[in-house]
Each structure stands twice: as structure tokens, then as C-alpha cells.
Write a protein that holds these residues in place. Structure first.
Motif, PDB file in Angstrom:
ATOM      1  N   MET A 112       0.835  -1.194   0.000  1.00  0.00           N
ATOM      2  CA  MET A 112       0.000   0.000   0.000  1.00  0.00           C
ATOM      3  C   MET A 112       0.871   1.245   0.000  1.00  0.00           C
ATOM      4  O   MET A 112       2.073   1.183   0.218  1.00  0.00           O
ATOM      5  N   ILE A 113       0.229   2.389  -0.237  1.00  0.00           N
ATOM      6  CA  ILE A 113       0.938   3.664  -0.239  1.00  0.00           C
ATOM      7  C   ILE A 113       0.998   4.182   1.186  1.00  0.00           C
ATOM      8  O   ILE A 113      -0.027   4.387   1.836  1.00  0.00           O
ATOM      9  N   GLN A 114       2.212   4.393   1.677  1.00  0.00           N
ATOM     10  CA  GLN A 114       2.399   4.815   3.065  1.00  0.00           C
ATOM     11  C   GLN A 114       2.271   6.322   3.233  1.00  0.00           C
ATOM     12  O   GLN A 114       1.632   6.800   4.174  1.00  0.00           O
ATOM     13  N   SER A 115       2.929   7.086   2.389  1.00  0.00           N
ATOM     14  CA  SER A 115       2.904   8.546   2.532  1.00  0.00           C
ATOM     15  C   SER A 115       3.192   9.210   1.203  1.00  0.00           C
ATOM     16  O   SER A 115       3.684   8.566   0.263  1.00  0.00           O
ATOM     17  N   THR A 116       2.903  10.508   1.148  1.00  0.00           N
ATOM     18  CA  THR A 116       3.053  11.268  -0.090  1.00  0.00           C
ATOM     19  C   THR A 116       3.601  12.656   0.214  1.00  0.00           C
ATOM     20  O   THR A 116       3.158  13.307   1.166  1.00  0.00           O
ATOM     21  N   LEU A 117       4.557  13.095  -0.602  1.00  0.00           N
ATOM     22  CA  LEU A 117       5.136  14.430  -0.463  1.00  0.00           C
ATOM     23  C   LEU A 117       5.244  15.070  -1.840  1.00  0.00           C
ATOM     24  O   LEU A 117       5.518  14.392  -2.833  1.00  0.00           O
ATOM     25  N   ILE A 118       5.035  16.381  -1.886  1.00  0.00           N
ATOM     26  CA  ILE A 118       5.174  17.142  -3.125  1.00  0.00           C
ATOM     27  C   ILE A 118       6.137  18.290  -2.859  1.00  0.00           C
ATOM     28  O   ILE A 118       6.003  19.007  -1.855  1.00  0.00           O
ATOM     29  N   ALA A 119       7.135  18.463  -3.718  1.00  0.00           N
ATOM     30  CA  ALA A 119       8.150  19.492  -3.483  1.00  0.00           C
ATOM     31  C   ALA A 119       8.534  20.173  -4.791  1.00  0.00           C
ATOM     32  O   ALA A 119       8.371  19.608  -5.882  1.00  0.00           O
ATOM     33  N   ARG A 120       9.065  21.368  -4.664  1.00  0.00           N
ATOM     34  CA  ARG A 120       9.561  22.120  -5.821  1.00  0.00           C
ATOM     35  C   ARG A 120      10.977  21.649  -6.141  1.00  0.00           C
ATOM     36  O   ARG A 120      11.834  21.585  -5.251  1.00  0.00           O
ATOM     37  N   VAL A 121      11.250  21.341  -7.383  1.00  0.00           N
ATOM     38  CA  VAL A 121      12.541  20.787  -7.774  1.00  0.00           C
ATOM     39  C   VAL A 121      13.660  21.812  -7.603  1.00  0.00           C
ATOM     40  O   VAL A 121      14.769  21.469  -7.187  1.00  0.00           O
ATOM     41  N   ILE A 144      -5.186  14.368  -1.828  1.00  0.00           N
ATOM     42  CA  ILE A 144      -4.240  13.264  -1.667  1.00  0.00           C
ATOM     43  C   ILE A 144      -4.902  12.112  -0.922  1.00  0.00           C
ATOM     44  O   ILE A 144      -4.812  10.942  -1.333  1.00  0.00           O
ATOM     45  N   GLN A 145      -5.589  12.420   0.177  1.00  0.00           N
ATOM     46  CA  GLN A 145      -6.224  11.379   0.989  1.00  0.00           C
ATOM     47  C   GLN A 145      -7.307  10.652   0.204  1.00  0.00           C
ATOM     48  O   GLN A 145      -7.409   9.422   0.253  1.00  0.00           O
ATOM     49  N   GLN A 192      -8.446   5.397  -2.911  1.00  0.00           N
ATOM     50  CA  GLN A 192      -8.805   4.661  -4.129  1.00  0.00           C
ATOM     51  C   GLN A 192      -7.725   3.663  -4.542  1.00  0.00           C
ATOM     52  O   GLN A 192      -8.013   2.651  -5.171  1.00  0.00           O
ATOM     53  N   TYR A 193      -6.479   3.976  -4.168  1.00  0.00           N
ATOM     54  CA  TYR A 193      -5.359   3.112  -4.549  1.00  0.00           C
ATOM     55  C   TYR A 193      -4.911   2.192  -3.402  1.00  0.00           C
ATOM     56  O   TYR A 193      -3.931   1.466  -3.546  1.00  0.00           O
ATOM     57  N   LYS A 194      -5.624   2.232  -2.290  1.00  0.00           N
ATOM     58  CA  LYS A 194      -5.185   1.483  -1.108  1.00  0.00           C
ATOM     59  C   LYS A 194      -5.103  -0.015  -1.372  1.00  0.00           C
ATOM     60  O   LYS A 194      -4.114  -0.668  -1.046  1.00  0.00           O
ATOM     61  N   ASP A 195      -6.142  -0.570  -1.972  1.00  0.00           N
ATOM     62  CA  ASP A 195      -6.197  -2.010  -2.241  1.00  0.00           C
ATOM     63  C   ASP A 195      -5.928  -2.246  -3.722  1.00  0.00           C
ATOM     64  O   ASP A 195      -6.728  -1.860  -4.568  1.00  0.00           O
ATOM     65  N   SER A 196      -4.806  -2.867  -4.026  1.00  0.00           N
ATOM     66  CA  SER A 196      -4.439  -3.092  -5.433  1.00  0.00           C
ATOM     67  C   SER A 196      -5.320  -4.147  -6.102  1.00  0.00           C
ATOM     68  O   SER A 196      -5.256  -4.320  -7.315  1.00  0.00           O
ATOM     69  N   ARG A 197      -6.173  -4.827  -5.311  1.00  0.00           N
ATOM     70  CA  ARG A 197      -6.989  -5.913  -5.880  1.00  0.00           C
ATOM     71  C   ARG A 197      -8.388  -5.474  -6.259  1.00  0.00           C
ATOM     72  O   ARG A 197      -9.177  -6.291  -6.748  1.00  0.00           O
TER      73      ARG A 197
END
Length: 212
Positions: free
Chosen positions: A1-10, A114-115, A120-125
């Protein structure tokens, strides 16, 4: 599953948005911060970086890096499909503001999207995600995979990865060109002398019967 998400400026590694889980994952958040510092316009636009039993996946578009931390068992194709959804929505909402902000987490409200997307992507099945796995999306097998120690422990920059991969591609192209040249030389050596002899015989016969 997806644990965490971050968005940053390059350009400077400034955090633009994150999900709530990212605030609680100190160790991996520090790793992500160091990864962002190693980004540049020359970095690979997509990359996977293994860290223990987890994997960072990131996507760069329009000067913004979208990064998620997933279990190793989570399908890579789904991870990048997730990042693509975030990128499209974030670009639509805040794309023209990215270069103007100076404080971290200026787009904290994006956490709600994001949440919602992460659920929606939590369960890959689920049928939705199985359909995504079967779609003819970008070939994720070509995305470079690195170990976190290669990037952080040895101080290897992410733009150097691009240089290395480009060098490998260039060498492969030169090898193919050299192989073609060697094949042509082999053909000349094998068939050249008989063709020359045949040509001389043809000329002699022509001169003898048509000129004389």
C-alpha cells in the motif's frame, strides 16, 4: 500500500504539500528531504529508490516532484498511476503559483485530494486498480531503480543517474554501430574476392567475344 506522499519544488526542494501520514514518518521524511535536495532539471523524470522493505517512487513534471513511499509489494504501475493523478490535479489547481511561494506547505489544502486519491489506490486488488494494471500505460519496467544508500550514503546525485543512464545508452548505440561495421567487413572478406574474380572474368569474356 501507499504509506505517505510528499510534493516538493525541484528548484530548491521546498515542500509544497503532503499527506498527514508524512508528518509522522520522521526517518523517511528526512530521506525524502535529502532526495529532494539532490534533484535538478537534469534528473530522471521517473525513478524508484528502494529503502529497506519500502520504495520511494517519484515523478517530476513542470518543476514539481511528486513522491510516494510504498510497500515493496505494491505494484509499481499503480504507484505511478497514483502520482500521475496527483500531478494532473495539482497542476490544474496550483500550477501557476508554484514559483511564487516561499513558505513550506503553502498548498496544505491539497491534502484532502491526496487522501481521497490514496484511498482509491489502497487495495491493489479492487476492480478499478486491476483495470489500471491491465491498461497499456507507460512501460514502468524501464524506470530506473536505485538503492537509498547509492543516493544518500555515497552522496550520488540524482542528476548523475541521468548522466549514467545516458552514457549507457550512448555506449549501446556505439556498440550496435560497431557491430554493423564488423558484419559488413566480414561480408566483404567472404564475398569480396569471388565477386572481383567474377567481374574480371566477365570483362575478359565480354572483350573477347564482343570487341575482338
Amino acid at each position: 500500500m501507499i504509506q505517505s506522499t510528499l510534493i516538493a519544488r525541484v528548484a530548491d526542494g521546498l515542500f509544497l504539500a503532503a499527506d498527514q501520514e508524512s508528518y509522522d514518518m520522521t526517518e523517511h521524511k528526512n530521506q525524502a528531504k535529502q532526495l529532494f535536495k539532490r534533484l535538478s532539471p537534469q534528473s530522471d523524470q521517473r525513478c524508484s529508490i528502494e529503502t529497506g522493505n519500502l520504495v520511494f517512487h517519484y515523478l517530476i513534471e513542470f518543476g514539481v516532484c511528486y513522491l510516494c513511499l510504498c510497500d515493496r509489494s505494491y505494484p509499481r504501475k499503480l504507484a505511478f498511476a497514483y502520482l500521475e493523478e496527483l500531478q494532473q490535479e495539482f497542476q490544474e489547481q496550483y500550477g501557476d503559483q508554484v514559483g511564487t511561494v516561499a513558505r513550506p506547505y503553502a498548498f496544505v489544502k491539497f491534502d484532502s485530494f491526496i487522501q481521497k486519491t490514496k484511498r482509491q489506490y489502497k487495495d491493489s486488488r479492487t476492480q478499478r486498480n486491476l483495470n489500471k494494471l491491465n491498461e497499456d500505460l507507460q512501460d514502468v519496467t524501464r524506470i530506473m531503480t536505485r538503492n537509498i544508500q547509492d543516493v544518500l550514503g555515497r552522496g550520488e546525485s540524482l542528476d548523475r543517474m541521468s548522466t549514467v543512464s545516458k552514457d549507457v545508452a550512448d555506449r549501446a548505440g556505439k556498440f550496435r554501430q560497431s557491430a554493423k561495421q564488423l558484419n559488413m567487413q566480414a561480408l566483404y572478406q567472404k564475398y569480396g574476392p569471388p565477386v572481383i574474380v567474377l567481374g574480371i572474368v566477365t570483362i575478359v569474356v565480354y572483350i573477347r567475344f564482343w570487341v575482338w
